[in-house]
Design a protein around this motif. Structure first.
Motif, PDB file in Angstrom:
ATOM      1  N   ARG A 165       0.789  -1.166   0.063  1.00 20.81           N
ATOM      2  CA  ARG A 165       0.051  -0.054   0.042  1.00 20.81           C
ATOM      3  C   ARG A 165       0.896   1.251   0.089  1.00 20.81           C
ATOM      4  O   ARG A 165       0.464   2.203  -0.278  1.00 20.81           O
ATOM      5  CB  ARG A 165      -0.891  -0.066   1.169  1.00 20.81           C
ATOM      6  CG  ARG A 165      -2.040  -0.970   1.174  1.00 20.81           C
ATOM      7  CD  ARG A 165      -3.266  -0.668   2.219  1.00 20.81           C
ATOM      8  NE  ARG A 165      -4.226  -1.733   2.094  1.00 20.81           N
ATOM      9  CZ  ARG A 165      -5.370  -1.815   2.749  1.00 20.81           C
ATOM     10  NH1 ARG A 165      -5.722  -0.655   3.364  1.00 20.81           N
ATOM     11  NH2 ARG A 165      -6.072  -2.790   2.532  1.00 20.81           N
ATOM     12  N   ILE A 166       2.049   1.140   0.578  1.00 19.32           N
ATOM     13  CA  ILE A 166       2.778   2.298   0.722  1.00 19.32           C
ATOM     14  C   ILE A 166       3.497   2.570  -0.840  1.00 19.32           C
ATOM     15  O   ILE A 166       3.470   3.728  -1.205  1.00 19.32           O
ATOM     16  CB  ILE A 166       4.156   1.940   1.510  1.00 19.32           C
ATOM     17  CG1 ILE A 166       3.732   2.079   3.263  1.00 19.32           C
ATOM     18  CG2 ILE A 166       5.314   3.205   1.395  1.00 19.32           C
ATOM     19  CD1 ILE A 166       3.109   3.430   3.532  1.00 19.32           C
ATOM     20  N   VAL A 167       3.947   1.506  -1.560  1.00 17.72           N
ATOM     21  CA  VAL A 167       4.576   2.006  -2.774  1.00 17.72           C
ATOM     22  C   VAL A 167       3.366   2.093  -3.766  1.00 17.72           C
ATOM     23  O   VAL A 167       3.850   2.714  -4.927  1.00 17.72           O
ATOM     24  CB  VAL A 167       5.441   0.549  -3.186  1.00 17.72           C
ATOM     25  CG1 VAL A 167       6.457   0.536  -2.196  1.00 17.72           C
ATOM     26  CG2 VAL A 167       4.608  -0.464  -3.350  1.00 17.72           C
ATOM     27  N   THR A 168       2.209   1.737  -3.646  1.00 19.00           N
ATOM     28  CA  THR A 168       1.087   2.091  -4.471  1.00 19.00           C
ATOM     29  C   THR A 168       0.330   3.404  -4.137  1.00 19.00           C
ATOM     30  O   THR A 168      -0.652   3.458  -4.830  1.00 19.00           O
ATOM     31  CB  THR A 168       0.193   0.972  -4.883  1.00 19.00           C
ATOM     32  OG1 THR A 168      -0.138   0.285  -3.519  1.00 19.00           O
ATOM     33  CG2 THR A 168       1.132  -0.313  -5.588  1.00 19.00           C
ATOM     34  N   PHE A 169       0.600   3.853  -3.052  1.00 17.06           N
ATOM     35  CA  PHE A 169       0.124   5.141  -2.718  1.00 17.06           C
ATOM     36  C   PHE A 169      -1.560   4.915  -2.461  1.00 17.06           C
ATOM     37  O   PHE A 169      -2.456   5.674  -2.646  1.00 17.06           O
ATOM     38  CB  PHE A 169      -0.003   6.306  -3.669  1.00 17.06           C
ATOM     39  CG  PHE A 169       1.544   6.857  -4.065  1.00 17.06           C
ATOM     40  CD1 PHE A 169       2.320   7.467  -3.386  1.00 17.06           C
ATOM     41  CD2 PHE A 169       2.290   6.004  -5.250  1.00 17.06           C
ATOM     42  CE1 PHE A 169       3.643   7.873  -3.621  1.00 17.06           C
ATOM     43  CE2 PHE A 169       3.352   6.306  -5.719  1.00 17.06           C
ATOM     44  CZ  PHE A 169       4.196   7.303  -4.922  1.00 17.06           C
ATOM     45  N   ARG A 170      -1.737   3.868  -1.865  1.00 19.66           N
ATOM     46  CA  ARG A 170      -3.030   3.436  -1.149  1.00 19.66           C
ATOM     47  C   ARG A 170      -3.146   3.784   0.392  1.00 19.66           C
ATOM     48  O   ARG A 170      -2.326   3.703   0.838  1.00 19.66           O
ATOM     49  CB  ARG A 170      -3.583   1.914  -1.497  1.00 19.66           C
ATOM     50  CG  ARG A 170      -3.749   1.538  -2.904  1.00 19.66           C
ATOM     51  CD  ARG A 170      -3.996   0.136  -3.112  1.00 19.66           C
ATOM     52  NE  ARG A 170      -3.016  -0.636  -2.851  1.00 19.66           N
ATOM     53  CZ  ARG A 170      -3.024  -1.954  -2.397  1.00 19.66           C
ATOM     54  NH1 ARG A 170      -4.267  -2.520  -2.242  1.00 19.66           N
ATOM     55  NH2 ARG A 170      -2.075  -2.821  -2.351  1.00 19.66           N
ATOM     56  N   GLY A 171      -4.450   4.211   0.933  1.00 18.10           N
ATOM     57  CA  GLY A 171      -4.584   4.602   1.904  1.00 18.10           C
ATOM     58  C   GLY A 171      -4.733   3.210   2.846  1.00 18.10           C
ATOM     59  O   GLY A 171      -4.945   2.194   2.293  1.00 18.10           O
ATOM     60  N   GLY A 172      -4.784   3.497   4.178  1.00 22.16           N
ATOM     61  CA  GLY A 172      -5.046   2.160   5.147  1.00 22.16           C
ATOM     62  C   GLY A 172      -3.775   1.486   5.591  1.00 22.16           C
ATOM     63  O   GLY A 172      -3.951   0.431   6.304  1.00 22.16           O
ATOM     64  N   ALA A 173      -2.740   2.058   5.097  1.00 18.09           N
ATOM     65  CA  ALA A 173      -1.527   1.302   5.545  1.00 18.09           C
ATOM     66  C   ALA A 173      -1.067   1.179   6.934  1.00 18.09           C
ATOM     67  O   ALA A 173      -0.608   0.237   7.363  1.00 18.09           O
ATOM     68  CB  ALA A 173      -0.166   1.731   4.638  1.00 18.09           C
ATOM     69  N   VAL A 174      -1.374   2.333   7.390  1.00 18.30           N
ATOM     70  CA  VAL A 174      -0.827   2.259   8.918  1.00 18.30           C
ATOM     71  C   VAL A 174      -1.609   1.389   9.860  1.00 18.30           C
ATOM     72  O   VAL A 174      -1.113   0.633  10.758  1.00 18.30           O
ATOM     73  CB  VAL A 174      -0.853   3.957   9.451  1.00 18.30           C
ATOM     74  CG1 VAL A 174      -0.509   4.027  10.890  1.00 18.30           C
ATOM     75  CG2 VAL A 174      -0.112   4.678   8.540  1.00 18.30           C
ATOM     76  N   GLU A 175      -3.057   1.502   9.533  1.00 19.16           N
ATOM     77  CA  GLU A 175      -3.761   0.568  10.289  1.00 19.16           C
ATOM     78  C   GLU A 175      -3.480  -0.925  10.431  1.00 19.16           C
ATOM     79  O   GLU A 175      -3.654  -1.808  11.283  1.00 19.16           O
ATOM     80  CB  GLU A 175      -5.397   0.610   9.864  1.00 19.16           C
ATOM     81  CG  GLU A 175      -5.827   1.886  10.072  1.00 19.16           C
ATOM     82  CD  GLU A 175      -5.402   2.979   9.195  1.00 19.16           C
ATOM     83  OE1 GLU A 175      -4.674   3.036   8.444  1.00 19.16           O
ATOM     84  OE2 GLU A 175      -5.883   4.236   9.899  1.00 19.16           O
ATOM     85  N   LEU A 176      -2.790  -1.226   9.224  1.00 20.69           N
ATOM     86  CA  LEU A 176      -2.589  -2.638   9.084  1.00 20.69           C
ATOM     87  C   LEU A 176      -1.394  -2.937  10.268  1.00 20.69           C
ATOM     88  O   LEU A 176      -1.144  -4.281  10.509  1.00 20.69           O
ATOM     89  CB  LEU A 176      -1.893  -3.010   7.822  1.00 20.69           C
ATOM     90  CG  LEU A 176      -2.866  -3.047   6.720  1.00 20.69           C
ATOM     91  CD1 LEU A 176      -2.246  -3.029   5.188  1.00 20.69           C
ATOM     92  CD2 LEU A 176      -3.675  -4.324   6.794  1.00 20.69           C
ATOM     93  N   LEU A 177      -0.837  -2.204  10.743  1.00 16.52           N
ATOM     94  CA  LEU A 177       0.352  -2.648  11.713  1.00 16.52           C
ATOM     95  C   LEU A 177      -0.080  -2.506  13.103  1.00 16.52           C
ATOM     96  O   LEU A 177       0.576  -2.310  13.932  1.00 16.52           O
ATOM     97  CB  LEU A 177       1.640  -1.377  11.226  1.00 16.52           C
ATOM     98  CG  LEU A 177       2.140  -1.061  10.123  1.00 16.52           C
ATOM     99  CD1 LEU A 177       3.264  -0.259  10.301  1.00 16.52           C
ATOM    100  CD2 LEU A 177       2.728  -2.623   9.728  1.00 16.52           C
ATOM    101  N   GLU A 178      -1.207  -2.163  13.282  1.00 22.41           N
ATOM    102  CA  GLU A 178      -2.190  -2.153  14.742  1.00 22.41           C
ATOM    103  C   GLU A 178      -1.882  -3.478  15.020  1.00 22.41           C
ATOM    104  O   GLU A 178      -2.217  -4.601  14.681  1.00 22.41           O
ATOM    105  CB  GLU A 178      -3.473  -1.659  14.640  1.00 22.41           C
ATOM    106  CG  GLU A 178      -4.014  -1.698  15.893  1.00 22.41           C
ATOM    107  CD  GLU A 178      -5.380  -0.843  15.964  1.00 22.41           C
ATOM    108  OE1 GLU A 178      -5.837  -0.695  17.118  1.00 22.41           O
ATOM    109  OE2 GLU A 178      -5.745  -0.653  14.695  1.00 22.41           O
ATOM    110  N   GLY A 179      -1.291  -3.630  16.378  1.00 23.04           N
ATOM    111  CA  GLY A 179      -1.057  -4.977  16.948  1.00 23.04           C
ATOM    112  C   GLY A 179       0.448  -5.601  17.044  1.00 23.04           C
ATOM    113  O   GLY A 179       0.655  -6.699  17.320  1.00 23.04           O
ATOM    114  N   ALA A 180       0.915  -4.945  15.769  1.00 23.54           N
ATOM    115  CA  ALA A 180       2.188  -5.628  15.509  1.00 23.54           C
ATOM    116  C   ALA A 180       3.330  -5.106  16.637  1.00 23.54           C
ATOM    117  O   ALA A 180       3.070  -4.271  17.316  1.00 23.54           O
ATOM    118  CB  ALA A 180       2.853  -5.011  14.119  1.00 23.54           C
TER     119      ALA A 180
END
Length: 227
Positions: A165-180
């Motif tokens: 998502r970061i390299v394709t400029f899509r939103g919602g990337a940060v939420e994926l790291l929740e709980g990591a």
């Protein structure tokens, strides 16, 4: 997610990558004389060959492994490999390469810090980048026991989706790291920091290494003897 998390994992990656590409281009354009690895072989050969070979073999495998593993969407390989199987493969192969790179880099770091002549000719950035890489390899190896606690590949998929998502400029990337775990997040942050400082260190010679592959497809050179 907090503002700091949004900045570190939603904004900072773009800052790091922008500096990485633009900084490398500017340095190549304006300071080509500094575009080199500054070999210290003439000062001392001991530990260099073994350390350099182990480090480069390990780190090149890790680089391409991370590049393919993180940026390949799950649907590409799910028909013949499950997420859990991919994670085990990454743990075994990445762990082996990580140990090789860590041993090699430890030898190189010890050599640079303990040999007076090499230490005297080393720039602060030389030591700094070796320490950053050493710590990054240590953190990467530390993620293996954590990954072994969830062999279904769920965390690996989330981390890979974050990168995609970061390299394709899509939103919602940060939420994926929740709980990591903090080790995963620190590993990601330090990896981005290495990209950030890349243009200002000897690491720029990596571009030349990749560019050397063009010799395979370049046109033949005709050389005629003077006589």
């Amino acid at each position: 997610m907090s503002y700091s998390q949004n900045f570190l994992f939603g904004i900072y990656p773009y800052i790091a990558l922008s500096v990485f590409f633009l900084g490398s281009l500017i340095r190549f354009d304006r300071e080509q004389y500094t575009w080199k690895s500054d070999s210290s072989q003439l000062l001392r050969r001991g530990q260099l060959r073994l350390g350099s070979n182990l480090f480069h073999i390990g780190v090149l495998f890790l680089f391409f492994g991370h590049f393919v593993g993180m940026l390949t969407p799950h649907f590409v390989y799910e028909s013949f490999m499950s997420a859990g199987a991919k994670q085990i493969l990454a743990m075994v192969s990445g762990g082996t390469a990580g140990v090789l790179a860590f041993i090699g880099l430890t030898l190189l770091l010890h050599r640079r810090l303990t040999e007076p002549r090499i230490r005297a000719t080393s720039k602060p950035s030389d030591v700094m980048i070796l320490l950053l890489l050493w710590l990054q390899l240590l953190l990467g190896l530390a993620t293996i026991p954590l990954s072994a606690q969830h062999l279904d590949g769920s965390m690996m998929i989330r981390l890979a989706e974050w990168g995609q998502r970061i390299v394709t400029f899509r939103g919602g990337a940060v939420e994926l790291l929740e709980g990591a775990g903090w080790i995963f997040k620190t590993h990601l942050f330090l990896g981005m920091t290495i990209f950030l400082v890349f243009p200002f260190t000897r690491l720029v010679h990596v571009w030349s290494g990749f560019a050397a592959t063009t010799y395979v497809v370049r046109a033949w050179q005709l050389v005629r003897p003077r006589g």
